[in-house]
Scaffold this motif. Sequence first.
Motif, PDB file in Angstrom:
ATOM      1  N   VAL B   7       1.155  -5.786  -0.983  1.00 30.32           N
ATOM      2  CA  VAL B   7       1.185  -4.431  -1.537  1.00 30.32           C
ATOM      3  C   VAL B   7       2.383  -4.288  -2.473  1.00 30.32           C
ATOM      4  O   VAL B   7       2.253  -3.794  -3.597  1.00 30.32           O
ATOM      5  CB  VAL B   7       1.245  -3.376  -0.409  1.00 30.32           C
ATOM      6  CG1 VAL B   7       1.460  -1.975  -0.990  1.00 30.32           C
ATOM      7  CG2 VAL B   7      -0.018  -3.431   0.442  1.00 30.32           C
ATOM      8  N   ARG B  10       1.994  -5.299  -5.995  1.00 28.65           N
ATOM      9  CA  ARG B  10       1.127  -4.506  -6.869  1.00 28.65           C
ATOM     10  C   ARG B  10       1.809  -3.228  -7.367  1.00 28.65           C
ATOM     11  O   ARG B  10       1.266  -2.522  -8.218  1.00 28.65           O
ATOM     12  CB  ARG B  10      -0.162  -4.114  -6.125  1.00 28.65           C
ATOM     13  CG  ARG B  10      -0.999  -5.312  -5.711  1.00 28.65           C
ATOM     14  CD  ARG B  10      -2.468  -4.988  -5.579  1.00 28.65           C
ATOM     15  NE  ARG B  10      -2.807  -4.104  -4.488  1.00 28.65           N
ATOM     16  CZ  ARG B  10      -2.890  -4.446  -3.193  1.00 28.65           C
ATOM     17  NH1 ARG B  10      -2.601  -5.680  -2.810  1.00 28.65           N
ATOM     18  NH2 ARG B  10      -3.241  -3.569  -2.284  1.00 28.65           N
ATOM     19  N   ALA B  20       5.330   7.470  -7.694  1.00 31.26           N
ATOM     20  CA  ALA B  20       4.980   8.864  -7.442  1.00 31.26           C
ATOM     21  C   ALA B  20       3.959   8.938  -6.314  1.00 31.26           C
ATOM     22  O   ALA B  20       3.099   8.064  -6.189  1.00 31.26           O
ATOM     23  CB  ALA B  20       4.406   9.491  -8.710  1.00 31.26           C
ATOM     24  N   ILE B  22       1.214  11.600  -4.864  1.00 24.42           N
ATOM     25  CA  ILE B  22       0.464  12.857  -4.906  1.00 24.42           C
ATOM     26  C   ILE B  22      -0.052  13.103  -3.494  1.00 24.42           C
ATOM     27  O   ILE B  22      -0.687  12.234  -2.906  1.00 24.42           O
ATOM     28  CB  ILE B  22      -0.726  12.753  -5.881  1.00 24.42           C
ATOM     29  CG1 ILE B  22      -0.240  12.439  -7.292  1.00 24.42           C
ATOM     30  CG2 ILE B  22      -1.564  14.029  -5.852  1.00 24.42           C
ATOM     31  CD1 ILE B  22      -1.365  12.076  -8.254  1.00 24.42           C
ATOM     32  N   LEU B  46       2.660   4.016   5.944  1.00 21.77           N
ATOM     33  CA  LEU B  46       1.494   3.225   6.336  1.00 21.77           C
ATOM     34  C   LEU B  46       1.545   2.796   7.801  1.00 21.77           C
ATOM     35  O   LEU B  46       0.512   2.469   8.382  1.00 21.77           O
ATOM     36  CB  LEU B  46       1.383   1.972   5.443  1.00 21.77           C
ATOM     37  CG  LEU B  46       1.051   2.227   3.971  1.00 21.77           C
ATOM     38  CD1 LEU B  46       1.207   0.935   3.164  1.00 21.77           C
ATOM     39  CD2 LEU B  46      -0.369   2.775   3.819  1.00 21.77           C
ATOM     40  N   SER B  76      -5.067   8.705   4.712  1.00 25.64           N
ATOM     41  CA  SER B  76      -5.344   7.546   3.856  1.00 25.64           C
ATOM     42  C   SER B  76      -4.317   7.488   2.743  1.00 25.64           C
ATOM     43  O   SER B  76      -3.680   8.499   2.413  1.00 25.64           O
ATOM     44  CB  SER B  76      -6.753   7.627   3.256  1.00 25.64           C
ATOM     45  OG  SER B  76      -6.842   8.718   2.350  1.00 25.64           O
ATOM     46  N   VAL B  77      -4.149   6.303   2.199  1.00 24.93           N
ATOM     47  CA  VAL B  77      -3.238   6.088   1.072  1.00 24.93           C
ATOM     48  C   VAL B  77      -3.938   5.147   0.095  1.00 24.93           C
ATOM     49  O   VAL B  77      -4.432   4.088   0.494  1.00 24.93           O
ATOM     50  CB  VAL B  77      -1.903   5.451   1.524  1.00 24.93           C
ATOM     51  CG1 VAL B  77      -0.967   5.283   0.326  1.00 24.93           C
ATOM     52  CG2 VAL B  77      -1.231   6.293   2.608  1.00 24.93           C
ATOM     53  N   ALA B  78      -3.977   5.551  -1.173  1.00 18.69           N
ATOM     54  CA  ALA B  78      -4.595   4.696  -2.196  1.00 18.69           C
ATOM     55  C   ALA B  78      -3.634   4.532  -3.361  1.00 18.69           C
ATOM     56  O   ALA B  78      -2.951   5.484  -3.758  1.00 18.69           O
ATOM     57  CB  ALA B  78      -5.901   5.308  -2.689  1.00 18.69           C
ATOM     58  N   LEU B  79      -3.603   3.320  -3.890  1.00 16.91           N
ATOM     59  CA  LEU B  79      -2.754   3.000  -5.047  1.00 16.91           C
ATOM     60  C   LEU B  79      -3.581   3.172  -6.314  1.00 16.91           C
ATOM     61  O   LEU B  79      -4.774   2.864  -6.333  1.00 16.91           O
ATOM     62  CB  LEU B  79      -2.277   1.553  -4.898  1.00 16.91           C
ATOM     63  CG  LEU B  79      -1.249   1.019  -5.879  1.00 16.91           C
ATOM     64  CD1 LEU B  79       0.064   1.787  -5.788  1.00 16.91           C
ATOM     65  CD2 LEU B  79      -1.005  -0.477  -5.599  1.00 16.91           C
ATOM     66  N   ASP B  80      -2.951   3.635  -7.383  1.00 18.66           N
ATOM     67  CA  ASP B  80      -3.739   3.851  -8.602  1.00 18.66           C
ATOM     68  C   ASP B  80      -3.855   2.576  -9.429  1.00 18.66           C
ATOM     69  O   ASP B  80      -3.286   1.531  -9.092  1.00 18.66           O
ATOM     70  CB  ASP B  80      -3.214   5.049  -9.407  1.00 18.66           C
ATOM     71  CG  ASP B  80      -2.016   4.716 -10.277  1.00 18.66           C
ATOM     72  OD1 ASP B  80      -1.388   3.654 -10.075  1.00 18.66           O
ATOM     73  OD2 ASP B  80      -1.687   5.529 -11.153  1.00 18.66           O
ATOM     74  N   CYS B  81      -4.618   2.667 -10.521  1.00 10.01           N
ATOM     75  CA  CYS B  81      -5.006   1.489 -11.296  1.00 10.01           C
ATOM     76  C   CYS B  81      -3.838   0.762 -11.918  1.00 10.01           C
ATOM     77  O   CYS B  81      -3.907  -0.442 -12.160  1.00 10.01           O
ATOM     78  CB  CYS B  81      -6.002   1.898 -12.375  1.00 10.01           C
ATOM     79  SG  CYS B  81      -5.346   3.185 -13.469  1.00 10.01           S
ATOM     80  N   ASP B  84       1.618   2.655 -10.255  1.00 11.59           N
ATOM     81  CA  ASP B  84       2.832   3.475 -10.253  1.00 11.59           C
ATOM     82  C   ASP B  84       2.660   4.821  -9.550  1.00 11.59           C
ATOM     83  O   ASP B  84       3.569   5.660  -9.601  1.00 11.59           O
ATOM     84  CB  ASP B  84       3.403   3.654 -11.660  1.00 11.59           C
ATOM     85  CG  ASP B  84       2.490   4.444 -12.575  1.00 11.59           C
ATOM     86  OD1 ASP B  84       1.396   4.848 -12.141  1.00 11.59           O
ATOM     87  OD2 ASP B  84       2.872   4.662 -13.733  1.00 11.59           O
ATOM     88  N   ALA B  85       1.519   5.015  -8.876  1.00 12.74           N
ATOM     89  CA  ALA B  85       1.305   6.261  -8.136  1.00 12.74           C
ATOM     90  C   ALA B  85       0.407   5.990  -6.947  1.00 12.74           C
ATOM     91  O   ALA B  85      -0.475   5.122  -6.996  1.00 12.74           O
ATOM     92  CB  ALA B  85       0.661   7.311  -9.047  1.00 12.74           C
ATOM     93  N   VAL B  86       0.657   6.732  -5.870  1.00 11.36           N
ATOM     94  CA  VAL B  86      -0.230   6.674  -4.707  1.00 11.36           C
ATOM     95  C   VAL B  86      -0.790   8.072  -4.454  1.00 11.36           C
ATOM     96  O   VAL B  86      -0.140   9.076  -4.731  1.00 11.36           O
ATOM     97  CB  VAL B  86       0.488   6.154  -3.437  1.00 11.36           C
ATOM     98  CG1 VAL B  86       0.795   4.664  -3.568  1.00 11.36           C
ATOM     99  CG2 VAL B  86       1.739   6.945  -3.116  1.00 11.36           C
ATOM    100  N   LEU B  87      -1.998   8.091  -3.911  1.00  9.76           N
ATOM    101  CA  LEU B  87      -2.615   9.336  -3.457  1.00  9.76           C
ATOM    102  C   LEU B  87      -2.606   9.303  -1.936  1.00  9.76           C
ATOM    103  O   LEU B  87      -3.243   8.445  -1.327  1.00  9.76           O
ATOM    104  CB  LEU B  87      -4.044   9.446  -3.994  1.00  9.76           C
ATOM    105  CG  LEU B  87      -4.839  10.671  -3.509  1.00  9.76           C
ATOM    106  CD1 LEU B  87      -4.174  11.979  -3.930  1.00  9.76           C
ATOM    107  CD2 LEU B  87      -6.281  10.607  -4.031  1.00  9.76           C
TER     108      LEU B  87
END
Lengths: 115, 115
Positions: B7, B10, B20, B22, B46, B76-81, B84-87
């Motif tokens: 992780v 990435r 960041a 969100i 996590l 849940s936690v998701a990384l963006d494309c 540089d940001a997680v949701l």
Amino acid sequence: MSLDPKVAARLKRNPDGLVAAIVQQYDTGEVLMLAWMNDEALHRTLTTGRATYWSRSRDQLWVKGETSGHVQHVKSVALDCDGDAVLVKVDQVDGACHTGDRTCFDADQLEIALG
Amino acid sequence: MSLDPKVAARLKRNPDGLVAAIVQQYDTGEVLMLAWMNDEALHRTLTTGRATYWSRSRDQLWVKGETSGHVQHVKSVALDCDGDAVLVKVDQVDGACHTGDRTCFDADQLEIALG
């Protein structure tokens, strides 16, 4: 024409002069992407109805969807409590992500492993 | 114990070593706040199930709700494309904002004035 001075005075910009913009589909609530705005991008977003950002990679204003057609029609914009982020609710045409995904958060779910 | 190297590799951190975050209420879709994470904050988010950030004002790790009781249970936690940001989808206890509001975007709606 530039950003309303009353709004400009409430912004807390980062060292590059930008505030973060969280972009959300207005009806489904999906978080689409995180982008950045300078004063001019925020001004254009509020006055043209098309979401406009500052592209940090291209170092220029960026009307979302200008080349792809995947435009964002702006429904509302709210500033957060400390003035360094805006929540932009939009109606997204097709996918928001340059990869073709609907959102920029669709592809990389991280594992939660409680100890 | 530290963040999974797969992780960590990435992530595209800003000059302060942060990405960041969100933060969104998992069931209603409300965007609650924007926060920041370093590797350790993401690791704890996590692995503890409690949303944990890097406080830029206090310059220390910050378990959301540690003093106020307004904790965030992580769903849940998701990384963006571009990394540089997680949701972060959470179940927020009471209000997310230090002002007492439910979200940090409740108080300052900007006017859209199409030209």
